[in-house]
Structure formats: C-alpha cells, structure tokens
Scaffold this motif. Structure first.
Motif, PDB file in Angstrom:
ATOM      1  N   ALA A 161       0.833  -1.204   0.000  1.00  0.00           N
ATOM      2  CA  ALA A 161       0.000   0.000   0.000  1.00  0.00           C
ATOM      3  C   ALA A 161       0.867   1.253   0.000  1.00  0.00           C
ATOM      4  O   ALA A 161       2.003   1.237   0.483  1.00  0.00           O
TER       5      ALA A 161
ATOM      6  N   VAL B  77     -12.256   8.627  -0.735  1.00  0.00           N
ATOM      7  CA  VAL B  77     -11.592   8.014   0.412  1.00  0.00           C
ATOM      8  C   VAL B  77     -12.502   6.997   1.110  1.00  0.00           C
ATOM      9  O   VAL B  77     -13.705   7.191   1.227  1.00  0.00           O
TER      10      VAL B  77
ATOM     11  N   SER C 135      -3.308   4.651  -1.513  1.00  0.00           N
ATOM     12  CA  SER C 135      -3.999   3.610  -2.271  1.00  0.00           C
ATOM     13  C   SER C 135      -3.532   2.210  -1.879  1.00  0.00           C
ATOM     14  O   SER C 135      -2.455   2.030  -1.320  1.00  0.00           O
ATOM     15  N   GLN C 136      -4.381   1.243  -2.202  1.00  0.00           N
ATOM     16  CA  GLN C 136      -4.065  -0.177  -2.029  1.00  0.00           C
ATOM     17  C   GLN C 136      -4.661  -0.910  -3.219  1.00  0.00           C
ATOM     18  O   GLN C 136      -5.868  -0.830  -3.463  1.00  0.00           O
TER      19      GLN C 136
ATOM     20  N   THR D  95     -13.567   0.957  -1.767  1.00  0.00           N
ATOM     21  CA  THR D  95     -12.851  -0.052  -2.551  1.00  0.00           C
ATOM     22  C   THR D  95     -13.758  -0.399  -3.717  1.00  0.00           C
ATOM     23  O   THR D  95     -14.942  -0.658  -3.538  1.00  0.00           O
TER      24      THR D  95
ATOM     25  N   LYS E 174      -8.361   0.460  -3.586  1.00  0.00           N
ATOM     26  CA  LYS E 174      -8.916   1.089  -2.387  1.00  0.00           C
ATOM     27  C   LYS E 174      -8.300   2.467  -2.216  1.00  0.00           C
ATOM     28  O   LYS E 174      -7.076   2.626  -2.252  1.00  0.00           O
ATOM     29  N   ASP E 175      -9.154   3.470  -2.030  1.00  0.00           N
ATOM     30  CA  ASP E 175      -8.712   4.841  -1.793  1.00  0.00           C
ATOM     31  C   ASP E 175      -8.504   4.998  -0.291  1.00  0.00           C
ATOM     32  O   ASP E 175      -9.435   4.857   0.488  1.00  0.00           O
ATOM     33  N   ARG E 176      -7.272   5.318   0.106  1.00  0.00           N
ATOM     34  CA  ARG E 176      -6.909   5.370   1.526  1.00  0.00           C
ATOM     35  C   ARG E 176      -6.702   6.776   2.065  1.00  0.00           C
ATOM     36  O   ARG E 176      -6.377   6.927   3.246  1.00  0.00           O
TER      37      ARG E 176
END
Length: 145
Positions: free
Chosen positions: A49, A101, A53-54, A104, A67-69
């Motif tokens: 990550a 944010v 992002s992931q 996913t 996935k927006d982190r």
C-alpha cells in the motif's frame, strides 16, 4: 556545413520521436473504471500500500481492486501488466477507483492463464487518466493460473 548540421539535428529529432512513439504504442493501455462495490470471496493478493492507495489482484476470476486510503483529491489506481514467459508485456492498464476516500472498487478482467501479472498501488487524476509521478508503490508479481 551549416545545412549538414541542421539536417543531422532534424534527423536525430525525427528518429527520437519515432522511437518514443514506437515504444509507447508497443501495447495498448486499458483504462477501466472499477465500479463493482464487491468482488470475489476468495483470497486476495495485495501490492504494498501507499499512503493513498491499495491495489489487489484476485487470481480466481482475474479481479483487480483499488482502495482509496486518503482524502487527497486523487483516485486510487491499480496499475497492471500481463507478461509472457519472456517478460514481454502482452496487455496492461489501469483500474481506477474515483469514488473517494474509504471506498474499494472492483473490476473483472479476463487475463490469460500462465502469464505473469505485475501490479502496483498508485494515485492518479481520473479526469486526465494520468498516474501521479512517484505515487506508485513497488510492483507485486504472481503467475496467473
């Protein structure tokens, strides 16, 4: 002498442009918007990550997730490449999550079995489809089966 130098400069510039175009168009970049709000129930394999992002890949069904982190105004992106046994890129692209944010999103791809799949977690601007320079984490690799 002056005409000769000018012709050489023009020739070198044309060759450099052709080389750039040839390398850039060696394989198409697939830009996909990840819209599925759920994906497969099987185990996922995630690239490292980043702060924003992931990106994960699910071999059974060829699903990518992004996935927006972080609340940073950028989209989370799964940048991916499918390579044959010789390391030649056969397909590649970006799976975009532009929903903000904490979300996913998933995208199903149909990738060939037996290919290496490399992917990374990145950030980008969805409107221009540009990955932010220096935003990607290290690539992860798996053999798609």
């Amino acid at each position: 002498m002056r005409k000769s130098r000018f012709a050489t400069v023009i020739g070198v510039a044309a060759a450099a442009t052709l080389l750039t175009i040839t390398q850039a168009s060696a394989w198409p970049t697939e830009n996909d918007l990840a819209t599925a709000t759920s994906g497969p129930d099987n185990l996922e394999d995630c690239a490292p990550a980043t702060s924003g992002s992931q990106a994960c890949f699910h071999m059974f069904g060829d699903w990518f997730s992004a996935k927006d982190r972080a609340k940073d105004g950028y989209s989370a992106v799964a940048l991916w490449r499918a390579k044959d046994a010789n390391g030649t890129i056969m397909r590649g692209g970006n799976v975009w999550n532009k929903d903000g944010v904490g979300t996913t999103r998933w995208k199903n791809k149909n990738l060939p079995d037996g290919y290496y799949v490399d992917w990374a977690s990145c950030l980008g601007d969805y409107a221009t489809k540009r990955i932010l320079e220096g935003s990607c984490g290290p690539m992860k690799r798996i053999i798609n089966q």
